[in-house]
Motif scaffolding. Structure first.
Motif, short mmCIF file in Angstrom:
data_model
loop_
_atom_site.label_atom_id
_atom_site.label_comp_id
_atom_site.label_asym_id
_atom_site.label_seq_id
_atom_site.Cartn_x
_atom_site.Cartn_y
_atom_site.Cartn_z
N ALA A 1 0.84 -1.21 0.00
CA ALA A 1 0.00 0.00 0.00
C ALA A 1 0.88 1.25 0.00
CB ALA A 1 -0.92 -0.01 1.23
N ALA A 2 1.96 1.22 0.75
CA ALA A 2 2.86 2.37 0.79
C ALA A 2 3.49 2.59 -0.58
CB ALA A 2 3.95 2.15 1.85
N PHE A 3 3.82 1.50 -1.22
CA PHE A 3 4.38 1.59 -2.58
C PHE A 3 3.41 2.32 -3.51
CE2 PHE A 3 4.38 -0.80 -6.72
CZ PHE A 3 5.47 -0.16 -7.28
N GLU A 4 2.14 1.91 -3.46
CA GLU A 4 1.13 2.55 -4.32
C GLU A 4 1.04 4.06 -4.03
OE1 GLU A 4 -0.11 1.05 -6.73
OE2 GLU A 4 0.26 -1.04 -6.17
N ARG A 5 1.06 4.40 -2.76
CA ARG A 5 0.96 5.82 -2.39
C ARG A 5 2.14 6.62 -2.92
NH1 ARG A 5 0.65 5.17 3.62
NH2 ARG A 5 1.26 7.37 3.78
N LEU A 6 3.31 6.02 -2.81
CA LEU A 6 4.52 6.74 -3.24
C LEU A 6 4.55 6.90 -4.76
CD1 LEU A 6 6.99 5.05 -0.76
CD2 LEU A 6 6.41 7.49 -0.78
N VAL A 7 4.06 5.88 -5.46
CA VAL A 7 3.98 6.00 -6.92
C VAL A 7 3.00 7.12 -7.26
CG1 VAL A 7 3.29 4.87 -9.08
CG2 VAL A 7 4.59 3.59 -7.36
N ALA A 8 1.84 7.09 -6.57
CA ALA A 8 0.79 8.07 -6.86
C ALA A 8 1.28 9.51 -6.64
CB ALA A 8 -0.45 7.78 -6.00
N CYS A 9 2.12 9.70 -5.62
CA CYS A 9 2.57 11.08 -5.36
C CYS A 9 3.86 11.40 -6.12
CB CYS A 9 2.69 11.38 -3.87
SG CYS A 9 4.04 10.55 -3.07
N GLY A 10 4.26 10.53 -6.99
CA GLY A 10 5.35 10.86 -7.90
C GLY A 10 6.75 10.72 -7.32
N ARG A 11 6.88 10.06 -6.15
CA ARG A 11 8.22 9.97 -5.57
C ARG A 11 8.95 8.69 -5.99
NH1 ARG A 11 9.53 13.43 -1.27
NH2 ARG A 11 11.65 12.63 -1.47
N LEU A 12 8.23 7.76 -6.63
CA LEU A 12 8.91 6.53 -7.07
C LEU A 12 8.99 6.53 -8.58
CD1 LEU A 12 7.57 3.52 -4.96
CD2 LEU A 12 9.57 4.96 -4.60
N TYR A 13 10.07 6.04 -9.11
CA TYR A 13 10.18 5.94 -10.56
C TYR A 13 10.80 4.59 -10.95
CZ TYR A 13 15.03 7.63 -9.80
OH TYR A 13 16.32 7.79 -9.38
N PRO A 14 10.33 4.06 -12.06
CA PRO A 14 10.79 2.74 -12.47
C PRO A 14 12.15 2.81 -13.15
CG PRO A 14 9.15 3.53 -14.01
CD PRO A 14 9.27 4.59 -12.95
N CYS A 15 12.98 1.82 -12.86
CA CYS A 15 14.33 1.75 -13.43
C CYS A 15 14.52 0.36 -14.01
CB CYS A 15 15.39 1.98 -12.35
SG CYS A 15 15.21 3.54 -11.47
N TYR A 16 15.35 0.28 -15.04
CA TYR A 16 15.48 -1.00 -15.75
C TYR A 16 16.91 -1.50 -15.83
CZ TYR A 16 10.65 -0.11 -17.01
OH TYR A 16 9.30 0.12 -16.95
N GLU A 17 17.85 -0.78 -15.22
CA GLU A 17 19.24 -1.22 -15.33
C GLU A 17 19.44 -2.58 -14.67
OE1 GLU A 17 18.29 1.68 -14.00
OE2 GLU A 17 19.37 3.34 -14.96
N THR A 18 20.27 -3.39 -15.28
CA THR A 18 20.64 -4.66 -14.66
C THR A 18 21.76 -4.37 -13.65
OG1 THR A 18 22.38 -5.09 -16.27
CG2 THR A 18 20.17 -5.93 -16.80
N PRO A 19 21.97 -5.31 -12.72
CA PRO A 19 23.08 -5.12 -11.76
C PRO A 19 24.41 -4.91 -12.49
CG PRO A 19 21.68 -6.95 -11.07
CD PRO A 19 21.18 -6.51 -12.42
N GLU A 20 24.60 -5.60 -13.61
CA GLU A 20 25.86 -5.46 -14.35
C GLU A 20 25.99 -4.05 -14.92
OE1 GLU A 20 23.57 -7.93 -14.95
OE2 GLU A 20 24.66 -9.40 -13.71
N GLU A 21 24.91 -3.55 -15.47
CA GLU A 21 24.97 -2.18 -16.01
C GLU A 21 25.27 -1.17 -14.90
OE1 GLU A 21 21.76 -2.99 -19.64
OE2 GLU A 21 21.10 -2.00 -17.81
N LEU A 22 24.63 -1.39 -13.76
CA LEU A 22 24.86 -0.44 -12.66
C LEU A 22 26.30 -0.49 -12.17
CD1 LEU A 22 21.57 -0.92 -10.60
CD2 LEU A 22 22.24 1.10 -11.91
#
Ligand code: GLU
Length: 451
Positions: free
Chosen positions: A83-104
């Motif tokens: 539920a906290a995850f949903e709230r944080l996404v809704a308020c724009g504080r979370l963003y999706p990332c796609y890097e692999t551990p190797e790329e990072l």
């Protein structure tokens, strides 16, 4: 405000003395402020968490006398984390990332090589919807990062005083992994915020997490708790404890015969400006507890110092406090008090009393030396064996008589008697042991017979 501290072990290993110290300081802080301690089992790492380690944590806290006032497992609150995850996404504080551990890690290496701090560059923030769709079409699943505010984040640390961290020097923390599981950062802040934790006291290895966690509390609409970070505990050789638990596991100390109160007294004062002394009970530790007395420097845990404290701690126990254990070692109930009075000062661990009980009750194979003086002393001792009943005055009257007969005194007098009566060169005072050994066994041992 009721103080609520929490101890939050990950059940991925046995508790070591460093963990136990964190638990104890949380417990003492809570008790000293009329509050409660929560036990939170941080079991979100399902692969490494084990039931026997959970049981071990509970057993160790019980043994130390610091059971939690409430407890839960983090996995029980998975819906709250979601539920906290949903709230944080809704308020724009979370963003999706796609890097692999190797790329990072390649990116980090490049940053370091260029002399820049290895902070996440927020490349994923620039992805368009089309970019994301393209990445997902290749099978990549996003992990989610929390966008930190680029500002100074500060707290008044209970141990270290004011700490300021510029959040621009931190990577945006990952809160949800690519498999959808919450990370430690998300779960810990949601749980601390929603269960009313007022004070987070933990090891200094978490200082780097605290600024991001404070921002996360605020993003969730919660006030952050107070924080205190205890300096590292090192082993006697100066190495960190986390990797090599070995003999520094709480369970090992228990098996080695350390008293829980000695362990608590030791851990409560190690790394503080207070002298480490035996105590009457946990209450005494509560009454004298002051978290500001912990220093910033790492403290060393030397098991030899703990053994010394244990020896001093058990000397403070009265017969009532050790009765059950001495009876368990074979001491008859009516002799517990005089026996404990005789041996308490000569042992480091209560179990060692068993050896001295064996010396009292036998059988003992006496040590008889062949030299003339020893033989003369033993002969005189046999000839003047006092009639029973014996008490604590018997020994001095008897040995004075032997001295008068033989002219031998000091070590020449006492050594052969002790070797014959106890088969040992050193030990508890004979005036106290003798009445328990009794005339029959004493007479046999002085004649060289097992008794
Ligand atoms: N489970 C975490 C640990 O053992 C808890 C850290 C914390 O107290 O926040 O390190």
């Amino acid at each position: 405000m009721t103080v609520k501290t929490r101890f939050a072990p990950s059940p991925t290993g046995r508790l070591h003395v460093g963990n136990a110290r964190t638990a104890l300081v949380n417990w003492l802080y809570a008790r000293a402020h009329g509050g409660v301690m929560q036990l939170r089992i941080d079991d979100t790492d399902r692969e490494r968490s084990r039931e026997d380690y959970v049981a071990g944590v509970l057993a160790d806290l019980d043994w130390l006398g610091i059971p939690a006032d409430e407890s839960f497992r983090q996995t029980e609150r998975a819906d709250r984390h979601a539920a906290a995850f949903e709230r944080l996404v809704a308020c724009g504080r979370l963003y999706p990332c796609y890097e692999t551990p190797e790329e990072l890690s390649a990116r980090r290496a490049a940053q370091l090589a260029a002399g820049r701090p290895p902070v996440y560059d927020r490349a994923a923030l620039a992805l368009s919807d089309a970019d994301r769709a393209a990445l997902e079409a290749t099978g990549r699943r996003p992990h989610w990062r929390f966008r930190l505010d680029d500002r100074e984040t500060s707290w008044e640390d209970l141990v270290r005083g004011r700490i300021d961290v510029h959040a621009g020097s931190l990577s945006d923390p990952v809160l949800i992994r690519a498999d959808g599981a919450p990370t430690y950062t998300l779960a810990t802040v949601v749980d601390d915020a929603e269960t009313g934790v007022t004070h987070v006291i933990r090891g200094e290895d978490h200082i780097t997490n605290t600024a991001a966690q404070i921002q996360l509390f605020h993003a969730l609409g919660a006030a952050e708790p107070h924080f205190g970070h205890l300096a590292w505990l090192l082993d006697a050789g100066g190495a960190g404890l986390s990797k090599r638990v070995g003999s520094l596991a709480v369970a090992e100390l228990r098996e080695d015969g350390m008293e829980p109160l000695a362990v608590a007294a030791f851990l409560a004062r190690l790394g503080t400006s207070d002298a480490i002394e035996p105590v009457a009970g946990l209450d005494e530790l509560v009454a004298s507890f002051d978290i500001s007395r912990f220093g910033r420097a790492a403290a060393r845990f030397d098991p030899a110092d703990l053994v010394q404290l244990n020896a001093r701690q058990i000397r403070r126990l009265d017969a009532g406090g050790v009765r059950a254990r001495l009876v368990g070692l074979g001491v008859p109930d009516d002799l517990v008090a005089p026996f404990w009075d005789a041996v308490a000062g000569n042992i480091e661990r209560i179990a060692e009393a068993g050896r001295w009980w064996q010396v009292v009750a036998g059988p003992v194979t006496p040590v008889i030396e062949a030299d003339e003086t020893s033989q003369a002393v033993l002969a005189a001792a046999r000839d003047t064996l006092p009639p029973e009943p014996w008490d604590e005055t018997t020994w001095s009257a008897w040995t004075r008589g032997i001295q008068g007969l033989t002219g031998v005194k000091g070590r020449g007098l006492f050594r052969p008697l002790r070797l014959a009566l106890t088969a040992a060169e050193h030990g508890p005072e004979l005036k106290k042991l003798l009445p328990m050994i009794g005339a029959a066994r004493a007479a046999a041992r002085l004649s060289g017979r097992d008794a």
